[in-house]
Design a protein around this motif. Structure first.
Motif, mmCIF file in Angstrom:
data_model
loop_
_atom_site.group_PDB
_atom_site.id
_atom_site.type_symbol
_atom_site.label_atom_id
_atom_site.label_comp_id
_atom_site.label_asym_id
_atom_site.label_seq_id
_atom_site.Cartn_x
_atom_site.Cartn_y
_atom_site.Cartn_z
ATOM 1 N N ARG A 164 32.320 -23.225 1.812
ATOM 2 C CA ARG A 164 33.055 -22.491 2.841
ATOM 3 C C ARG A 164 32.802 -23.069 4.234
ATOM 4 N N SER A 165 31.550 -23.388 4.515
ATOM 5 C CA SER A 165 31.223 -23.960 5.818
ATOM 6 C C SER A 165 31.920 -25.305 6.019
ATOM 7 N N GLY A 166 31.960 -26.109 4.985
ATOM 8 C CA GLY A 166 32.619 -27.402 5.081
ATOM 9 C C GLY A 166 34.107 -27.275 5.336
ATOM 10 N N SER A 185 30.549 -13.653 -2.008
ATOM 11 C CA SER A 185 29.864 -14.896 -2.387
ATOM 12 C C SER A 185 28.627 -15.062 -1.512
ATOM 13 N N VAL A 186 27.482 -15.039 -2.154
ATOM 14 C CA VAL A 186 26.225 -15.153 -1.420
ATOM 15 C C VAL A 186 25.916 -16.612 -1.092
ATOM 16 N N PHE A 187 26.140 -17.505 -2.035
ATOM 17 C CA PHE A 187 25.839 -18.917 -1.811
ATOM 18 C C PHE A 187 26.827 -19.763 -2.600
ATOM 19 N N ALA A 233 40.201 -19.778 6.588
ATOM 20 C CA ALA A 233 38.924 -20.351 6.156
ATOM 21 C C ALA A 233 37.761 -19.436 6.524
ATOM 22 N N ARG A 234 37.844 -18.785 7.686
ATOM 23 C CA ARG A 234 36.762 -17.890 8.099
ATOM 24 C C ARG A 234 36.732 -16.618 7.269
ATOM 25 N N SER A 235 37.883 -16.212 6.725
ATOM 26 C CA SER A 235 37.929 -14.979 5.945
ATOM 27 C C SER A 235 37.088 -15.078 4.672
ATOM 28 N N GLU A 236 36.793 -16.292 4.196
ATOM 29 C CA GLU A 236 35.999 -16.445 2.983
ATOM 30 C C GLU A 236 34.530 -16.062 3.185
#
Length: 446
Positions: free
Chosen positions: A327-329, A320-322, A278-281
């Protein structure tokens, strides 16, 4: 103890219909039957095969992706336009395409950097491989445990049935003695009636244990996965096998070997890899690519209706800028799941210590009960002998003999019950320690 390396072979083939067995049945053979026909074990074996597929799938994150596409297109008419040739004064048709079009494309994409996603996926796949092994071992332990308990249950009821049968013979013998004494005026009709009541009670007890034996045998056949039409003779007997257990050593062994603890630890590690994925994204993705096209018309000179090829290669960088918090979720969810797995692991360790402590205490208590019941059985036998001697000599009456025989029946029943309880307690201790099934030799090296 059963070696885990034999489990897949035992559980690899299962007949559609339950087989009918007959003849002598040892405890070892009963366990083998349970391992061969147990459905939960079969499902665990399939999960083990699924782990191999997950490992292959994980390699796809690191290995190049190669695609080959081919197509054929037939146009209804050629596209183009007419132009006047000044030299001849005639129209000349300029083509933009051809009726038949062929195209073959080779595309190769190689990930160069993904923020650790590929490495985490591979580690997770290898961990799941070991995780599946623990599932197989845990299912095997349950199958071995259930089969052994069912086997012991039949042994107990068989012994209780023998006690009831002996009690019936003794009461019938006493009835004959009382009837003989009545002929000579030594006993009354009440004495005969009392003896007949005891015979009826003994017969009812024998029937009750006979029903229990049928139930116990049916349960055994169900656990073993064999036909209810089976007819077997159990070879083993209930015997007292002393066992001393140190609670500290048993708890340490449980923490090392219990499959549920290994599974809890592996679950925590799997969740750690999921957090890394998940952090790799949040990192950019860098890939190298190569494309080659072989087509007719020529892909370079499209006006020539001949075969030709062209290629291109390079690297792409995407980031991915936004994404609206997606990703945070996901990272928050994976971190919460990891923490839950850690809590489950700690809880499993405490539960293992608790179960070991109870199992050690039960073995000790059961051993004391066997000693006590053995002494009580010897006393009851001696009491019956003295009562029968006194009855023959006329110093004791019929009631004394009946009471002595009832005490012997109770002592025999409690003695075999204590033997069964001790055998099950030893089995519970082996299960709590994780020593009921030996772990695979290579499980720690995966």
């Amino acid at each position: 103890m059963i070696a885990a390396g034999l489990l897949l072979a035992l559980a690899s083939t299962v007949p559609v219909e339950a087989p009918a067995i007959s003849g002598k049945l040892t405890l070892e053979d009963a366990v083998k039957l349970a391992l061969t026909h147990n459905r939960d074990l079969q499902k665990a074996v399939e999960e083990r095969r699924s782990a191999d597929g997950k490992l292959k799938e994980a390699w796809g994150e690191a290995l190049p992706q190669i695609d080959l596409d081919a197509s054929y297109t037939r146009l209804g008419s050629e596209s183009g336009f007419n132009i006047l040739d000044p030299a001849t004064g005639e129209n000349v048709f300029i083509r933009f395409g051809f009726l038949n079009n062929y195209r073959a494309e080779l595309s190769v994409t190689q990930p160069l950097f993904q923020g650790g996603r590929a490495a985490a996926a591979l580690r997770a796949a290898r961990l799941y491989d070991v995780f599946a092994d623990t599932l197989v071992r845990q299912a095997t332990e349950r199958a071995v445990y259930d089969a052994t308990v069912a086997y012991y249950r039949v042994l107990l009821v068989q012994e209780q049935s023998k006690v009831a049968e002996n009690s019936l013979r003794l009461t019938e013998s006493l009835l004959r003695d009382v009837e003989t004494k009545r002929k000579y005026g030594v006993a009354s009709d009440f004495n005969v009636l009392r003896s007949k009541v005891e015979v009826s009670n003994a017969r009812a007890l024998r029937v009750a244990y006979k029903n229990q034996l049928h139930t116990a045998e049916a349960d055994l056949f169900r656990v073993l996965g064999v036909s209810q039409q089976s007819a077997v003779e159990l070879v083993e007997t209930l015997a007292y096998r002393p066992e001393s257990a140190d609670e500290t050593a048993a708890a340490e062994e449980a923490l090392r070997q219990r499959p549920d603890l290994l599974r809890a630890d592996l679950t925590t590690k799997l969740r750690e890899q999921a957090v890394k994925v998940a952090r790799s994204e949040f990192f950019p993705r860098l890939e190298a690519f190569f494309h080659e096209t072989y087509a007719k018309p020529d892909p370079v000179l499209s006006t020539q209706n001949t075969w030709g090829d062209t290629w291109q290669a390079g690297v792409t960088l995407s980031f991915s800028v936004f994404d609206g918090g997606r990703r945070s979720g996901r990272l928050m969810q994976e971190e919460a799941a990891r923490r839950q797995a850690e809590l489950d692991r700690d809880d499993a360790r405490e539960r293992a210590r608790y179960e070991v402590r109870l199992a050690v205490a039960r073995v000790q208590d059961a051993a004391e009960a066997v000693d006590a019941q053995q002494a009580s059985l010897e006393q009851a036998r001696e009491g019956l002998r003295l009562a029968e001697v006194g009855y023959r000599e006329g110093t004791l009456d019929q009631v004394d003999v009946l009471e002595a025989r009832a005490a012997l029946v109770q002592a025999q029943t409690l003695y075999f019950t204590s033997l069964h309880a001790h055998a099950v307690a030893r089995l519970d201790l082996a299960l709590a320690r994780g020593s009921l099934v030996a772990p695979a030799a290579d499980a720690g090296g995966r």
